[in-house]
Design a protein around this motif. Structure first.
Motif, PDB file in Angstrom:
ATOM      1  N   ILE A 119      48.453 -64.697 -59.748  1.00 49.64           N
ATOM      2  CA  ILE A 119      47.120 -65.289 -59.931  1.00 49.64           C
ATOM      3  C   ILE A 119      46.589 -65.786 -58.590  1.00 49.64           C
ATOM      4  O   ILE A 119      45.422 -65.590 -58.256  1.00 49.64           O
ATOM      5  CB  ILE A 119      47.174 -66.416 -60.978  1.00 49.64           C
ATOM      6  CG1 ILE A 119      47.452 -65.826 -62.363  1.00 49.64           C
ATOM      7  CG2 ILE A 119      45.881 -67.223 -60.989  1.00 49.64           C
ATOM      8  CD1 ILE A 119      47.717 -66.842 -63.434  1.00 49.64           C
ATOM      9  N   GLY A 120      47.450 -66.434 -57.798  1.00 45.48           N
ATOM     10  CA  GLY A 120      47.044 -66.922 -56.483  1.00 45.48           C
ATOM     11  C   GLY A 120      46.629 -65.794 -55.557  1.00 45.48           C
ATOM     12  O   GLY A 120      45.630 -65.900 -54.835  1.00 45.48           O
TER      13      GLY A 120
ATOM     14  N   GLY B 208      45.508 -62.821 -56.498  1.00 44.97           N
ATOM     15  CA  GLY B 208      44.244 -62.290 -57.016  1.00 44.97           C
ATOM     16  C   GLY B 208      43.067 -63.170 -56.641  1.00 44.97           C
ATOM     17  O   GLY B 208      42.011 -62.680 -56.231  1.00 44.97           O
ATOM     18  N   LEU B 209      43.243 -64.496 -56.742  1.00 43.98           N
ATOM     19  CA  LEU B 209      42.186 -65.430 -56.373  1.00 43.98           C
ATOM     20  C   LEU B 209      41.890 -65.348 -54.875  1.00 43.98           C
ATOM     21  O   LEU B 209      40.727 -65.360 -54.459  1.00 43.98           O
ATOM     22  CB  LEU B 209      42.592 -66.852 -56.757  1.00 43.98           C
ATOM     23  CG  LEU B 209      41.559 -67.945 -56.538  1.00 43.98           C
ATOM     24  CD1 LEU B 209      40.340 -67.681 -57.405  1.00 43.98           C
ATOM     25  CD2 LEU B 209      42.157 -69.296 -56.852  1.00 43.98           C
ATOM     26  N   PHE B 210      42.917 -65.225 -54.068  1.00 42.22           N
ATOM     27  CA  PHE B 210      42.730 -65.084 -52.617  1.00 42.22           C
ATOM     28  C   PHE B 210      41.949 -63.816 -52.290  1.00 42.22           C
ATOM     29  O   PHE B 210      41.033 -63.840 -51.454  1.00 42.22           O
ATOM     30  CB  PHE B 210      44.092 -65.080 -51.913  1.00 42.22           C
ATOM     31  CG  PHE B 210      44.014 -64.832 -50.448  1.00 42.22           C
ATOM     32  CD1 PHE B 210      43.543 -65.810 -49.595  1.00 42.22           C
ATOM     33  CD2 PHE B 210      44.397 -63.608 -49.916  1.00 42.22           C
ATOM     34  CE1 PHE B 210      43.456 -65.588 -48.234  1.00 42.22           C
ATOM     35  CE2 PHE B 210      44.318 -63.373 -48.561  1.00 42.22           C
ATOM     36  CZ  PHE B 210      43.841 -64.363 -47.715  1.00 42.22           C
TER      37      PHE B 210
ATOM     38  N   VAL C 203      39.852 -62.180 -54.235  1.00 39.60           N
ATOM     39  CA  VAL C 203      38.473 -62.339 -54.707  1.00 39.60           C
ATOM     40  C   VAL C 203      37.678 -63.191 -53.720  1.00 39.60           C
ATOM     41  O   VAL C 203      36.535 -62.869 -53.371  1.00 39.60           O
ATOM     42  CB  VAL C 203      38.453 -62.953 -56.125  1.00 39.60           C
ATOM     43  CG1 VAL C 203      37.061 -63.417 -56.507  1.00 39.60           C
ATOM     44  CG2 VAL C 203      38.965 -61.946 -57.137  1.00 39.60           C
ATOM     45  N   LEU C 204      38.291 -64.290 -53.229  1.00 35.79           N
ATOM     46  CA  LEU C 204      37.601 -65.140 -52.262  1.00 35.79           C
ATOM     47  C   LEU C 204      37.344 -64.399 -50.949  1.00 35.79           C
ATOM     48  O   LEU C 204      36.293 -64.590 -50.320  1.00 35.79           O
ATOM     49  CB  LEU C 204      38.410 -66.408 -52.005  1.00 35.79           C
ATOM     50  CG  LEU C 204      38.409 -67.432 -53.130  1.00 35.79           C
ATOM     51  CD1 LEU C 204      39.342 -68.587 -52.801  1.00 35.79           C
ATOM     52  CD2 LEU C 204      37.015 -67.936 -53.402  1.00 35.79           C
TER      53      LEU C 204
END
Length: 168
Positions: free
Chosen positions: A42-43, A45-47, A49-50
């Motif tokens: 999840i981390g 994926g979030l990185f 996306v950012l």
């Protein structure tokens, strides 16, 4: 005789296998073998996306970012020529930063070359460990006295070396 750490019971997954790792004989689950941690996925994926959103904003507002960068580095309102303010202000620090970085890398390289090879030890290593490429400090070398060598101890070590070199 088989190694108990290398054998696994039938029907168990590799992620659930137990390993004995020099911790007093206690069994510890080995979490690194097998599947990935969901929080890490999840981390990541979030990185990602950012990063994509940041790149999109950079592309969308490229003119404003370029203007801000030119203003704050001194290239927007030049003196005698366009880059005078840059080299007189912000750009003059580049040489100092290069010099400080080069000195820092040199000191780090020198320390890593002469310090003890024991992990985490910053003492200067003067003593080679026979049969290995390691240089150790007097605390970590097995044959160097830590309280300082007496004259008798030094003479005894020299005598042993002479006997060993004359033996073959």
């Amino acid at each position: 005789m088989s190694d108990p750490a290398a054998t696994t019971q039938a029907g168990t997954s590799p992620a659930a296998s137990m390993t004995q790792a020099g911790n007093g004989g206690r069994s510890v689950p080995n979490a690194d073998i097998g599947g990935s941690n969901p929080a890490k996925r999840i981390g990541l994926g979030l990185f990602l996306v950012l990063c994509v959103v940041g790149l999109a904003f950079l592309i969308a507002f490229f003119g404003a970012v370029r203007h801000w960068l030119a203003l704050h580095t001194g290239t927007l309102h030049g003196g005698p020529d366009l880059y005078y303010n840059f080299w007189s202000g912000f750009g003059s620090d580049l040489g100092e930063a290069t010099l400080i970085t080069a000195v820092g890398v040199g000191v780090y390289t020198g320390v890593r070359k002469v310090n003890c090879h024991t992990k985490g030890c910053w003492r200067i290593g003067h003593h080679t460990l026979e049969g290995t490429p390691y240089i150790l400090c007097r605390k970590h070398h097995p044959y160097v006295p830590t309280k300082g060598a007496s004259h008798e101890h030094i003479l005894e070590q020299h005598r042993k070396f002479k006997e060993a070199s004359e033996a073959p």
